[in-house]
Structures are given as C-alpha cells and as structure tokens.
Design a protein around this motif. Structure first.
Motif, mmCIF file in Angstrom:
data_model
loop_
_atom_site.group_PDB
_atom_site.id
_atom_site.type_symbol
_atom_site.label_atom_id
_atom_site.label_comp_id
_atom_site.label_asym_id
_atom_site.label_seq_id
_atom_site.Cartn_x
_atom_site.Cartn_y
_atom_site.Cartn_z
ATOM 1 N N HIS A 1 26.186 1.810 -17.713
ATOM 2 C CA HIS A 1 25.026 1.692 -18.576
ATOM 3 C C HIS A 1 24.441 2.841 -19.186
ATOM 4 O O HIS A 1 24.802 3.875 -18.425
ATOM 5 C CB HIS A 1 23.771 0.933 -17.853
ATOM 6 N N HIS B 1 30.317 5.586 -10.781
ATOM 7 C CA HIS B 1 29.097 5.708 -10.808
ATOM 8 C C HIS B 1 28.662 6.872 -9.904
ATOM 9 O O HIS B 1 29.262 6.852 -8.962
ATOM 10 C CB HIS B 1 28.283 4.411 -10.044
ATOM 11 N N GLU C 1 20.059 -1.956 -17.850
ATOM 12 C CA GLU C 1 20.697 -2.091 -16.179
ATOM 13 C C GLU C 1 19.352 -1.968 -15.304
ATOM 14 O O GLU C 1 19.448 -2.556 -14.227
ATOM 15 C CB GLU C 1 21.936 -1.173 -15.958
ATOM 16 N N GLU C 2 18.637 -0.942 -15.737
ATOM 17 C CA GLU C 2 17.600 -0.644 -14.805
ATOM 18 C C GLU C 2 16.480 -1.395 -14.938
ATOM 19 O O GLU C 2 15.617 -1.432 -14.234
ATOM 20 C CB GLU C 2 17.108 0.916 -15.141
ATOM 21 N N HIS D 1 24.116 -2.963 -9.216
ATOM 22 C CA HIS D 1 24.861 -2.197 -10.445
ATOM 23 C C HIS D 1 25.372 -3.422 -11.128
ATOM 24 O O HIS D 1 25.385 -4.526 -10.774
ATOM 25 C CB HIS D 1 26.050 -1.546 -9.726
ATOM 26 N N ASP E 1 23.023 8.609 -13.516
ATOM 27 C CA ASP E 1 23.003 7.414 -13.126
ATOM 28 C C ASP E 1 23.227 6.528 -14.389
ATOM 29 O O ASP E 1 22.238 6.272 -15.223
ATOM 30 C CB ASP E 1 21.504 6.853 -12.423
ATOM 31 N N GLY E 2 24.379 5.675 -14.612
ATOM 32 C CA GLY E 2 25.046 4.977 -15.864
ATOM 33 C C GLY E 2 25.944 5.829 -16.669
ATOM 34 O O GLY E 2 27.086 5.681 -16.682
HETATM 35 ZN ZN LIG Z 1 23.110 2.864 -12.373
#
Ligand SMILES: [Zn+2]
Length: 408
Positions: free
Chosen positions: A79, A190, A124-125, A356, A90-91
């Motif tokens: 993401h 990830h 995603e978050e 995830h 992160d992503g």
């Molecule tokens: Zn993530």
C-alpha cells in the motif's frame, strides 16, 4: 533503475515538513501524487496499467505471446497510504521493491512465462476512513460497497465524495472475482514492524501467519463529584478500576506471551477538578492463537469487573472488531523458503501481530509475505527505518521469488 533511485523518487511525496512524518491519506493531494508516481513508473517500464473497480492500481509485466494460455499470474505489491505522521517504509517499501525487482529481473534477461503484477492498495491503514485494508477488502468482497461508500472522514466527507473527487467511480466498488481467479499467488514484501529479524541477524524473513486480534471497548461508569469535597470513602471514581485494568492487561499479556494495549481512553466530563462520571477505554489484544487471546481477554475482563466492584463502579465490555488468525499458504511459504535457500539467502519464518493486505487476500488465493529487517523495530512513526543494504536484500529476495513463481 536501482532501488535507491526509485526510493528517492517517492520519498518527498506526502511528507510533512514539520514532523518529518507521512500524511498520505486516501484520495487527498498527497495520495494523488503517490498514484501519479505509480502510473509514471509503470509507464517508464512499459507495464500495462490498470485500476481495478475498487480503485487499487495494478502494473502488469506480460509474458511474450505463446501458443497456449500463460497460466495464473503472480502478483506482488503493498500500500502507499500512511497512518498520521507515519514512516516512509510501511507499505511503500513493498511497492518500490516490486518495481525494482522487475528491473533486476529484466537486467538479467529474465523473460516471464506468466504475467507478473505490481499492485498498490489504498486505505490499508484506515487513516482517513477508519477501516483497515479497505482497498483489498473491497477487492475480495470482505467489505460491502454500500456501507463503504457511506464511510466519512473526520471532516465529514464521504468516501464516495472523496473517490469521485479523485476522479474514480465509487459506483464501481466491489469484488473482482475474475481478477482474483487469474492470480495464482500474491507475495507482499513489507518492512518488519518489530525486531525479530534484528535478533536473528537476518536481513529478510518469511511470514508464518498473522496473529488473531481484536478490539474491545470498556465503559466504566461511576459518579461525577467534587474533587475537593468528596471524601475518598464516598467516591465512585471510574478512573481507579480503569487504571487497575491497564496494569492487569499488561500482566496478562506478559503471562500469555501475547500483547494487550490501551491506546485510546476518554474521561467524561473531563474536568481537572472533578471525579469523572465515566471512563471509556479501548483494549487492543493480540495473541499467537485464538484460545490464548480469549483466555487473556477473559482474564483482563475479570480484573476489570473485580476492580469496578471494589470501587462501586459499573463496567461494560463490548467486542468492537475481531480478525481471526491468518494462515499463509504453507506450500507457497515452503516454496519461497526453498527458492531463497537455493540462492544462499537465509530467511527465518516469523509470526506477526500486524494486519496487512496480504492477510485479506489470503482468504481468496495462495499468499505469502517477505519481511525486511527493521533495526529498531519502530513503525508507524517518522523514526521507522530500514538499512539501504537490507532494502536491496529485500529486492533480491523478491526478484528470486518472482523468478521462481513466474519463470519457466
Ligand atoms: Zn503496512
């Protein structure tokens, strides 16, 4: 293009100059810049670009035309959105590594026998509309389009309005079975959100599964009163059983080798010179298996009830959301481990407590995850970091996996 150059091209987008953190919320200007970045990089590589009906982006490397059908595709990706003031990795690390792995394979002269896709999922978050993995949930049918369209951000803008504002059709939201049926494997890379790989001295790991997790709301109801005139013996202060419950949760988590966190709490009415009438708190609990998770939460709930009774306070406990354990495909996991081992890459198998997109897709197709070492373990913070050499190791591992799965 090498990983570093690709990475640097994405790095400035959506970064807050004051905090250094990322604010890449779905369908905002920062998100539009990230989506444009994705489209540019797909075009630079002559990859076939698609937006699925739920608004996720796909860049396809097709095999050369052959006599028969190419067979099921292999997809990777992650993401591009962030939590408020999130980190860079992160992503985006998974999306950038997807493009970099394709570049690496092409530089080696690799020709795929099956289509390879790099995907970027939105929200995603849950940073704007509050539902985690919303893009992949809509794609797989795990989220209902009508209720998704009605979700509102903190400013009151509906998801339908935000999507339309970004030039996407919210009327098209929904599962895409044809697409999912055409994909034989999904592998998400990830950044690790913990320090397991650092402890093992490995740059890359393979996910075993995702711990089951849930969110419980606890309402402690007492009696509002004067902080200066109410004798201790006469109080019904909900703050006290709440505080006891926080400590009990920590003890229970340690006892069960699990995790329990109170990260959100409100005190009502919230006056500095008054005993409050109610304390509402949210317990996030995660454990290796569901039986352990339920035992731990029961223990925390019992501690809350006992402390509440001692202070003449009422307590209500309500489950708000629950995600069962995700088991990644064991056959695919073994194949990844073997492919990496053949190339001399040691990749330990790790469980994870974080959700995830791969966890959502795992309900529909064989899915696996690769983790890249995070030396401090810090995530969801501007301090989130991965060493450039480890990011390169991640790209090498991902390329090996794509070669294994999409090769002849
Ligand atoms: Zn993530």
């Amino acid at each position: 293009m090498g990983f570093a150059e690709l990475w640097d091209s994405l790095l400035p987008l959506g970064r807050d100059p004051h905090t250094g953190g990322y604010r890449r919320f779905s369908f905002t200007a920062a998100d539009a810049a990230c989506r444009a970045w994705f489209c540019d990089h797909a075009a630079q590589r002559s990859l076939r670009l698609q937006t699925d009906r739920s608004g996720n982006l796909w860049a396809w490397l097709d095999p050369p035309p052959g006599p028969g059908p190419a067979g099921p595709a292999v997809a990777t990706g992650s993401h591009l959105d962030s939590v408020p003031d999130g980190g860079a990795y992160d992503g985006p690390l998974g999306v950038v590594s997807g493009f970099a792995a394709i570049d690496l394979l092409r530089a080696r002269g690799f020709v795929p026998s099956r289509p390879i896709a790099v995907a970027a999922f939105w929200e995603e978050e849950g940073g704007r509309f509050g539902v985690a993995c919303l893009g992949s949930r809509l794609l797989t049918g795990a989220a209902a389009p009508p209720s998704a369209r009605e979700l509102r951000d903190s400013g009151g803008t509906s998801l339908a309005e935000a999507m339309a504002g970004a030039g996407l059709d919210p009327g098209g939201l929904g599962p895409d079975d044809e697409r999912l049926d055409s994909i034989g494997a999904f592998v998400e890379l990830h950044v690790e959100q913990g320090r397991a790989l650092a402890g093992l001295g490995a740059a890359v790991g393979i996910a075993e599964g995702i711990w089951p997790h849930g969110r419980w709301r606890l309402d402690f109801t007492g009696r509002a009163d004067h902080a200066g005139t109410t004798r201790l013996a006469d109080r019904r202060d909900p703050m006290l059983p709440y505080a006891a419950t926080v400590l009990a949760a920590r003890r229970a988590a340690a006892e069960h080798a699990a995790l329990a966190t109170f990260g959100k709490v409100t005190a009502e009415p919230g006056a500095a010179n008054a005993i409050c009438s109610a304390v509402r708190a949210w317990l996030d609990a995660r454990a290796p298996d569901e039986a352990t998770l339920h035992r731990m939460v029961e223990q925390i709930e019992a501690a809350a009830r006992q402390a509440a009774a001692e202070h003449g306070v009422e307590v209500g406990v309500r489950l708000e959301s629950f995600t069962p354990r995700v088991e990644f495909d064991p056959g695919l996991r073994d194949r990844l481990a073997a492919a990496l081992a053949r190339r001399g890459i040691t990749a330990p198998i790790l469980p994870t407590g974080a959700g995830h997109d791969a966890g959502i897709l795992a309900a529909r197709l064989p899915t696996a995850m690769l983790f890249v070492r995070n030396p401090s373990g810090v995530s969801h913070s501007p301090a989130e970091y991965a060493d450039p050499a480890d990011c390169e190791a991640g790209v090498t591992a991902l390329a090996a996996v794509l070669e294994e799965l999409a090769g002849p």
